[in-house]
Design a protein around this motif. Structure first.
Motif, PDB file in Angstrom:
ATOM      1  N   ASP A  29      82.989  36.657 -26.286  1.00 57.33           N
ATOM      2  CA  ASP A  29      82.940  37.551 -25.124  1.00 57.33           C
ATOM      3  C   ASP A  29      83.315  36.812 -23.845  1.00 57.33           C
ATOM      4  OD1 ASP A  29      82.134  39.639 -26.765  1.00 57.33           O
ATOM      5  OD2 ASP A  29      80.004  39.358 -26.337  1.00 57.33           O
ATOM      6  N   ARG A  30      82.797  35.608 -23.676  1.00 58.16           N
ATOM      7  CA  ARG A  30      83.055  34.827 -22.465  1.00 58.16           C
ATOM      8  C   ARG A  30      84.536  34.468 -22.342  1.00 58.16           C
ATOM      9  NH1 ARG A  30      79.743  30.923 -23.467  1.00 58.16           N
ATOM     10  NH2 ARG A  30      81.193  29.260 -23.870  1.00 58.16           N
ATOM     11  N   ALA A  31      85.183  34.172 -23.447  1.00 58.47           N
ATOM     12  CA  ALA A  31      86.589  33.752 -23.423  1.00 58.47           C
ATOM     13  C   ALA A  31      87.510  34.854 -22.905  1.00 58.47           C
ATOM     14  CB  ALA A  31      87.028  33.299 -24.810  1.00 58.47           C
ATOM     15  N   ALA A  32      87.093  36.090 -23.033  1.00 61.78           N
ATOM     16  CA  ALA A  32      87.928  37.204 -22.578  1.00 61.78           C
ATOM     17  C   ALA A  32      88.153  37.174 -21.070  1.00 61.78           C
ATOM     18  CB  ALA A  32      87.294  38.526 -22.988  1.00 61.78           C
ATOM     19  N   ASP A  33      87.226  36.561 -20.337  1.00 59.97           N
ATOM     20  CA  ASP A  33      87.303  36.547 -18.874  1.00 59.97           C
ATOM     21  C   ASP A  33      87.855  35.246 -18.306  1.00 59.97           C
ATOM     22  OD1 ASP A  33      86.152  39.097 -18.817  1.00 59.97           O
ATOM     23  OD2 ASP A  33      84.128  38.253 -18.863  1.00 59.97           O
ATOM     24  N   LEU A  34      88.275  34.335 -19.165  1.00 59.71           N
ATOM     25  CA  LEU A  34      88.715  33.013 -18.708  1.00 59.71           C
ATOM     26  C   LEU A  34      90.234  32.897 -18.689  1.00 59.71           C
ATOM     27  CD1 LEU A  34      86.212  30.826 -20.758  1.00 59.71           C
ATOM     28  CD2 LEU A  34      86.068  31.444 -18.341  1.00 59.71           C
ATOM     29  N   GLU A  35      90.706  31.945 -17.897  1.00 62.39           N
ATOM     30  CA  GLU A  35      92.127  31.614 -17.902  1.00 62.39           C
ATOM     31  C   GLU A  35      92.471  31.005 -19.264  1.00 62.39           C
ATOM     32  OE1 GLU A  35      94.368  32.262 -15.506  1.00 62.39           O
ATOM     33  OE2 GLU A  35      92.779  33.263 -14.397  1.00 62.39           O
ATOM     34  N   THR A  36      93.744  30.962 -19.587  1.00 53.19           N
ATOM     35  CA  THR A  36      94.200  30.552 -20.908  1.00 53.19           C
ATOM     36  C   THR A  36      93.629  29.213 -21.360  1.00 53.19           C
ATOM     37  OG1 THR A  36      96.246  31.809 -20.635  1.00 53.19           O
ATOM     38  CG2 THR A  36      96.244  30.078 -22.315  1.00 53.19           C
ATOM     39  N   GLU A  37      93.750  28.193 -20.542  1.00 56.02           N
ATOM     40  CA  GLU A  37      93.314  26.853 -20.940  1.00 56.02           C
ATOM     41  C   GLU A  37      91.814  26.811 -21.221  1.00 56.02           C
ATOM     42  OE1 GLU A  37      93.103  22.580 -18.764  1.00 56.02           O
ATOM     43  OE2 GLU A  37      95.019  23.634 -18.637  1.00 56.02           O
ATOM     44  N   ASP A  38      91.028  27.440 -20.345  1.00 58.13           N
ATOM     45  CA  ASP A  38      89.578  27.460 -20.529  1.00 58.13           C
ATOM     46  C   ASP A  38      89.189  28.311 -21.734  1.00 58.13           C
ATOM     47  OD1 ASP A  38      89.194  25.832 -18.301  1.00 58.13           O
ATOM     48  OD2 ASP A  38      89.030  27.546 -16.946  1.00 58.13           O
ATOM     49  N   ALA A  39      89.868  29.433 -21.905  1.00 57.89           N
ATOM     50  CA  ALA A  39      89.578  30.310 -23.044  1.00 57.89           C
ATOM     51  C   ALA A  39      89.853  29.599 -24.362  1.00 57.89           C
ATOM     52  CB  ALA A  39      90.408  31.587 -22.949  1.00 57.89           C
TER      53      ALA A  39
END
Length: 85
Positions: A14-24
């Motif tokens: 769920d958290r990865a959906a809101d992150l920029e590509t590198e962070d996700a």
């Protein structure tokens, strides 16, 4: 650091959906490592673990490929556009 659980893996998805590509990608790869670690735990629901592993792989592909969809390739993928090849 605490031991991974299926719930922490789901939160990472769920958290990865809101992150920029590198962070996700970093969050999803860590979650994928957690899912692999959970494979050795006999108390973990294997069907749910497999489902999360599949979702993680799909999300990783989506995240790593989403830049390609934003780079003007849409016209080539939608032949009704005027500038399609």
């Amino acid at each position: 650091m605490t031991d991974p659980t299926l719930a922490t893996v789901e939160r990472a998805l769920d958290r990865a959906a809101d992150l920029e590509t590198e962070d996700a990608v970093a969050v999803l790869q860590a979650a994928r490592d957690d899912v692999r670690t959970l494979a050795d735990d006999s108390e973990v629901d294997e069907d749910r673990r497999q489902e999360l592993a599949t979702r993680l792989d799909q999300r990783l592909r989506e995240v790593t490929e989403r830049d390609a969809y934003d780079s003007g390739l849409g016209a080539a993928m939608n032949p009704t556009e005027d500038d399609a090849p």
